[in-house]
Scaffold this motif. Structure first.
Motif, PDB file in Angstrom:
ATOM      1  N   TYR A 119       6.561  -2.644  -2.078  1.00  0.00           N
ATOM      2  CA  TYR A 119       6.390  -2.487  -3.533  1.00  0.00           C
ATOM      3  C   TYR A 119       5.265  -1.481  -3.796  1.00  0.00           C
ATOM      4  N   ARG A 120       5.514  -0.250  -3.402  1.00  0.00           N
ATOM      5  CA  ARG A 120       4.455   0.766  -3.451  1.00  0.00           C
ATOM      6  C   ARG A 120       3.920   0.967  -4.866  1.00  0.00           C
ATOM      7  N   THR A 121       4.823   1.012  -5.870  1.00  0.00           N
ATOM      8  CA  THR A 121       4.385   1.241  -7.241  1.00  0.00           C
ATOM      9  C   THR A 121       3.439   0.141  -7.697  1.00  0.00           C
ATOM     10  N   HIS A 122       3.775  -1.118  -7.378  1.00  0.00           N
ATOM     11  CA  HIS A 122       2.913  -2.240  -7.751  1.00  0.00           C
ATOM     12  C   HIS A 122       1.571  -2.140  -7.033  1.00  0.00           C
ATOM     13  N   TRP A 123       1.607  -1.749  -5.775  1.00  0.00           N
ATOM     14  CA  TRP A 123       0.369  -1.606  -5.013  1.00  0.00           C
ATOM     15  C   TRP A 123      -0.522  -0.543  -5.659  1.00  0.00           C
ATOM     16  N   GLU A 124       0.054   0.580  -6.023  1.00  0.00           N
ATOM     17  CA  GLU A 124      -0.714   1.653  -6.649  1.00  0.00           C
ATOM     18  C   GLU A 124      -1.333   1.190  -7.964  1.00  0.00           C
TER      19      GLU A 124
END
Length: 245
Positions: A119-124
Motif C-alpha cells: 500500500y505504497r500510497t498509504h505509506w507515503e
C-alpha cells in the motif's frame, strides 16, 4: 458528508446511470480529538445555530464517533492493526520530552514499513503526516535530529529519498508561512503608523489611549475604514468612537 454524496450524484449523472441504480455509500464520521483538555460536549450542527427548540427536529443529525486520542492507551490505538493507529500514538507524545517523542516516532516508522510495498500510497501519506508532525509540533532545534531518525529507520534507499523530499517540501512550506506572516505584520504596522500620522495631522497630538488602541488593532479592514473616514470626521471623538466600535 452531503458534499461527498453530491459528488457521487454528479458522477452518476455524468455517466447517465439510471436513477434506479443509484446507491449512496454510507459515511461514518470520526472525530480525532488531540487536545489536552477533556472535551465531552455534544457534536451537533444544532449547537452552531441560534434557533428555537421547536425547530431542532428539522436540523440534519449526523452521529459522530469521537476518539480522545490523548486519553486512550497506545495499546488501544494500535489494537485493531489499522496503520492509522501508529501516527495517532505519535500524536500522544507530541508535547512530551524529546526522547519520548523519538521512541514513539521510531516505533511508528518500523510498524508502517510493511505498507511500503503493498500500500505504497498509504505509506507515503502516513509518512508525510509524520514529517509534518515533526515540523508543526516540535521546536526547531529538534527537527533535524528527528528527521535523521526517520531516515535511519527506512530501509529502502529510494523511500528514504522520497521522505527526505517530503521534509524539504514541509520546510519550504513553513518558511513560506513565516514570510507571509512577517509580510502581514509589516503591512499591519505600516497601516497603523499611517493612521496615527493622518490623525495627528488633522487633530494634533493624540491621547495615549488612542495610540495604544490603534497599535492593538489587528483588523486590516477596520484600519482601512478608519483611514477613509479621517477626511470626513470633524472631531477626534468621532474617530475614537469608530476605533472603539
Amino acid at each position: 458528508m452531503t458534499q461527498v454524496w453530491d459528488m457521487q450524484r454528479r458522477q452518476w449523472v455524468k455517466e447517465e446511470k439510471p436513477v434506479s441504480q443509484w446507491r449512496y455509500a454510507p459515511i461514518v464520521p470520526v472525530l480525532f480529538y488531540t487536545g489536552e483538555r477533556r472535551w465531552d460536549e455534544p457534536i451537533s450542527i444544532a449547537t452552531l445555530m441560534d434557533l428555537p427548540g421547536s425547530l431542532e427536529d428539522f436540523i440534519p443529525q449526523h452521529k459522530v464517533l469521537r476518539l480522545n486520542v490523548k486519553l486512550e492507551s497506545k495499546a488501544f490505538l494500535i489494537s485493531t492493526g489499522h496503520p492509522v493507529g501508529w501516527p495517532l500514538s505519535v500524536i500522544q507524545q507530541e508535547g512530551r520530552a524529546f526522547d519520548d517523542f523519538a521512541v514513539a516516532l521510531q516505533d511508528a516508522i518500523r510498524a508502517l514499513e510493511p505498507l511500503e510495498g503493498v500500500y505504497r500510497t498509504h505509506w507515503e501519506q502516513l509518512m508525510y503526516f509524520l514529517v509534518l508532525l515533526i515540523y508543526h509540533r516540535r521546536q526547531e532545534p529538534e527537527r533535524q535530529p528527528l528527521l535523521q531518525l526517520v531516515d535511519q529507520n527506512i530501509q529502502d534507499q529510494k523511500r528514504r529519498e522520497e521522505v527526505s523530499q517530503m521534509g524539504l517540501t514541509a520546510a519550504e512550506f513553513i518558511r513560506q508561512q513565516t514570510r507571509e506572516q512577517t509580510q502581514r505584520e509589516t503591512q499591519q504596522s505600516e497601516r497603523q503608523q499611517i493612521l496615527i500620522e493622518q490623525m495627528e495631522i488633522k487633530f494634533g497630538s493624540l491621547p495615549t489611549l488612542v495610540y495604544q488602541t490603534i497599535q492593538a488593532t489587528q483588523d486590516a479592514e477596520k484600519l482601512r475604514v478608519l483611514l477613509h473616514r479621517i477626511p470626513m470626521a470633524s472631531t477626534l471623538v468621532e474617530m475614537e468612537r469608530l476605533l472603539n466600535g
